[in-house]
Design a protein around this motif. Structure first.
Motif, short mmCIF file in Angstrom:
data_model
loop_
_atom_site.label_atom_id
_atom_site.label_comp_id
_atom_site.label_asym_id
_atom_site.label_seq_id
_atom_site.Cartn_x
_atom_site.Cartn_y
_atom_site.Cartn_z
N ARG A 9 21.85 -14.55 -27.50
CA ARG A 9 22.83 -14.17 -26.48
C ARG A 9 22.14 -13.96 -25.13
O ARG A 9 22.68 -14.33 -24.08
N GLY A 10 20.97 -13.33 -25.15
CA GLY A 10 20.25 -13.11 -23.90
C GLY A 10 19.89 -14.42 -23.22
O GLY A 10 20.02 -14.56 -21.99
N SER A 11 19.48 -15.42 -24.01
CA SER A 11 19.15 -16.72 -23.44
C SER A 11 20.38 -17.38 -22.82
O SER A 11 20.31 -17.96 -21.73
N ARG A 12 21.51 -17.28 -23.51
CA ARG A 12 22.73 -17.88 -22.97
C ARG A 12 23.16 -17.17 -21.69
O ARG A 12 23.63 -17.81 -20.73
N GLY A 61 21.85 -18.53 -14.13
CA GLY A 61 21.26 -19.62 -13.36
C GLY A 61 22.25 -20.69 -12.96
O GLY A 61 22.08 -21.36 -11.93
N ASN A 62 23.30 -20.87 -13.77
CA ASN A 62 24.27 -21.93 -13.51
C ASN A 62 25.50 -21.47 -12.74
O ASN A 62 26.39 -22.27 -12.46
N LEU A 63 25.57 -20.17 -12.41
CA LEU A 63 26.74 -19.68 -11.69
C LEU A 63 26.87 -20.37 -10.34
O LEU A 63 25.89 -20.53 -9.61
N ALA A 64 28.08 -20.76 -10.02
CA ALA A 64 28.38 -21.33 -8.71
C ALA A 64 29.04 -20.24 -7.88
O ALA A 64 30.19 -19.88 -8.12
N LEU A 120 26.13 -9.47 -13.81
CA LEU A 120 25.44 -10.06 -14.95
C LEU A 120 23.95 -9.79 -14.88
O LEU A 120 23.31 -9.46 -15.90
N ALA A 121 23.36 -9.90 -13.70
CA ALA A 121 21.92 -9.67 -13.55
C ALA A 121 21.54 -8.25 -13.92
O ALA A 121 20.53 -8.03 -14.60
N LEU A 122 22.34 -7.28 -13.50
CA LEU A 122 21.98 -5.89 -13.80
C LEU A 122 22.11 -5.60 -15.29
O LEU A 122 21.32 -4.83 -15.85
N MET A 123 23.09 -6.20 -15.95
CA MET A 123 23.19 -6.04 -17.41
C MET A 123 21.97 -6.63 -18.10
O MET A 123 21.43 -6.04 -19.05
N LEU A 124 21.50 -7.77 -17.61
CA LEU A 124 20.32 -8.40 -18.21
C LEU A 124 19.06 -7.58 -17.94
O LEU A 124 18.18 -7.46 -18.80
N VAL A 125 18.96 -6.99 -16.75
CA VAL A 125 17.81 -6.14 -16.44
C VAL A 125 17.81 -4.91 -17.35
O VAL A 125 16.76 -4.51 -17.88
N SER A 140 16.55 -10.62 -10.95
CA SER A 140 17.06 -9.93 -9.76
C SER A 140 17.04 -10.87 -8.56
O SER A 140 17.99 -10.90 -7.76
N ARG A 141 15.98 -11.66 -8.43
CA ARG A 141 15.87 -12.56 -7.27
C ARG A 141 16.97 -13.63 -7.31
O ARG A 141 17.56 -13.97 -6.28
N SER A 142 17.24 -14.18 -8.49
CA SER A 142 18.28 -15.20 -8.61
C SER A 142 19.63 -14.65 -8.16
O SER A 142 20.35 -15.30 -7.39
N ALA A 143 19.97 -13.45 -8.64
CA ALA A 143 21.28 -12.87 -8.29
C ALA A 143 21.35 -12.54 -6.81
O ALA A 143 22.38 -12.76 -6.15
N LEU A 144 20.27 -11.98 -6.25
CA LEU A 144 20.28 -11.61 -4.84
C LEU A 144 20.38 -12.84 -3.94
O LEU A 144 21.07 -12.82 -2.91
N LEU A 145 19.72 -13.93 -4.32
CA LEU A 145 19.83 -15.17 -3.55
C LEU A 145 21.25 -15.71 -3.58
O LEU A 145 21.77 -16.21 -2.57
N GLN A 146 21.89 -15.60 -4.76
CA GLN A 146 23.27 -16.07 -4.86
C GLN A 146 24.23 -15.19 -4.06
O GLN A 146 25.26 -15.66 -3.58
N ALA A 147 23.87 -13.91 -3.91
CA ALA A 147 24.74 -12.98 -3.18
C ALA A 147 24.46 -12.96 -1.68
O ALA A 147 25.25 -12.40 -0.91
N MET A 148 23.36 -13.56 -1.25
CA MET A 148 22.94 -13.50 0.16
C MET A 148 24.04 -13.86 1.16
O MET A 148 24.25 -13.16 2.15
N PRO A 149 24.79 -14.96 0.95
CA PRO A 149 25.79 -15.31 1.97
C PRO A 149 26.87 -14.25 2.15
O PRO A 149 27.55 -14.25 3.19
#
Length: 420
Positions: A122-125, A131-134, A147-152, A167-176
């Motif tokens: 489940r963690g891998s999925r 990573g695939n979130l648009a 999702l990132a905070l639950m995984l952390v 954390s970096r992936s989620a923050l980059l996606q949230a940047m805009p």
């Protein structure tokens, strides 16, 4: 009120058990509790019958209260979790279940049992989904942060590997949408972004890397986060420390520039007065004990950042560093002595203070690990193990080269997860 918000509120009503219910009772709930009449199935339609008990367990008030400090925030966190899950069930499903299962196993090791797929699967999925979130909207960004905070948190409980990519992936996606996520009032700011900024910067400090962006808290938005215990006013200082440590590690700063920058950051930190900050926004905290607890936390974090600056100056300031480390340890003990039955969220200051230790034997290392687990109330066992391994690595290098700063002791790519 939107239909989704109403569904989230209905879900909370349906998963609020009686006072006599225990976590074990919840997880072993009979199928009769999971019928459509309970309103669970219409809301959590993306979950199977065998998965619903974990959702119930996670949303039980006792579980929320074990993760966050302060009764004035627990209902808000439950409603936020429910709303986000209701509107993004497919994206969050695996993350919710792996987090809930790790939390249950942590609290009920004897009663722990399998629920379908393993935590690892489940963690891998969940990682793949992150990573695939648009992220095409602010709500998508909230989903990524959630999702990132639950995984952390799952990582703190069960894995203990670096969470910087998460954390970096989620923050980059949230940047805009960061200006929409960080608002002028505490109630409107997404708490997940504050936690993930701290998680990212704590690991960047160890590895000598740069965080995604420098956080500037709005003047009206002043509070200690209830989930990770970090004061928002401290985040810019941590970013500046990351920049400084990166420059020192890469050799792109002279001694004169280094000392000048240290003095600049030190002056900014010295001017930050947690007492005045909390007084100015008294209405945000409804309970006097909460306020006192947050004040103690803020003092410990402030002292820890001051100690990091002393450590950046090198071995010639070690007497001052040891004195400041003693102060940090004393302030951490003040937080521990509050006697609350949930995490104290001062693992970071304690970690920084332990950097000043030397000649640590196995008995002392065992005691340090025990204190880390006490600080986190046993909610981050894998992260605590990782932090201790990092400390041992730094102690060994400093014994060999006492002139090195702590971040100069860290080899590139050292595996460390920094707990809350």
């Amino acid at each position: 009120m939107s239909r989704e918000q109403q569904l989230a509120l209905d879900a909370l009503d349906s998963v609020t058990p009686t006072q006599e219910s225990s976590p074990v009772t919840l997880i072993c709930a009979t199928p009769s509790r999971l019928t459509p009449e309970t309103q669970l199935l219409p809301v959590w339609k993306g979950f199977g019958q065998h998965e619903l008990p974990l959702v119930e367990f996670l949303f039980h008030p006792d579980q929320i209260s074990s993760l966050v400090y302060g009764p004035t925030f627990q209902d808000h966190m439950r409603s936020t979790l429910a709303f986000q899950l209701a509107v993004a069930t497919e994206q969050l499903k695996d993350g919710v279940l792996v987090f809930a299962k790790a939390l249950f196993d942590n609290k009920n090791p004897i009663a722990a049992s399998s629920f379908g797929d393993s935590k690892g699967d489940r963690g891998s999925r969940a990682l793949q989904k992150l990573g695939n979130l648009a992220t095409g909207s602010v709500e998508d960004a909230r989903t990524a942060l959630h999702l990132a905070l639950m995984l952390v948190t799952y990582n703190d409980l069960s894995v203990g590997v670096p969470t910087l990519p998460i954390s970096r992936s989620a923050l980059l996606q949230a940047m805009p949408w960061r200006h929409q996520l960080i608002r002028a009032t505490t109630e409107d700011t997404d708490p997940n972004i504050i936690c993930l900024l701290f998680v990212e910067m704590a690991e960047c400090l160890v590895l000598g890397q740069m965080p995604v962006f420098r956080y500037e808290p709005p003047p009206e938005n002043t509070i200690i986060d209830r989930y990770y215990g970090i004061s928002q006013e401290l985040l810019p200082f941590l970013y500046d420390l990351c920049t400084l440590s990166r420059s020192i590690r890469t050799g792109t700063i002279t001694w004169q520039e280094r000392n000048s920058r240290i003095n600049e950051i030190a002056n900014e930190i010295d001017q930050w007065k947690p007492e005045l900050v909390l007084e100015a926004h008294e209405s945000v905290i409804l309970d006097a004990r909460e306020k006192y607890h947050f004040l103690l936390q803020a003092k410990a974090f402030k002292s820890a950042t001051q100690l990091l600056l002393l450590q950046a100056q090198g071995s010639n300031t070690s007497p001052l560093g040891r004195a400041k480390a003693t102060q940090v340890l004393s302030e951490v003990l003040d937080v521990i002595h509050q006697g609350i039955d949930r995490p104290k969220y001062v693992l970071f200051p304690y970690f920084v203070a332990c950097l000043e230790l030397s000649n640590v034997d196995n008995e002392m290392a065992t005691a340090i690990l025990a204190t880390m687990n006490e600080i986190s109330n046993g909610m981050a066992p894998s992260a605590c193990q990782s932090m201790l391994a990092c400390l041992k690595h730094i102690w060994r290098n400093q014994r060999r080269r006492p002139d090195l700063t702590w971040f100069e002791c860290v080899d590139q790519g050292l595996m460390v997860a920094m707990g809350p």
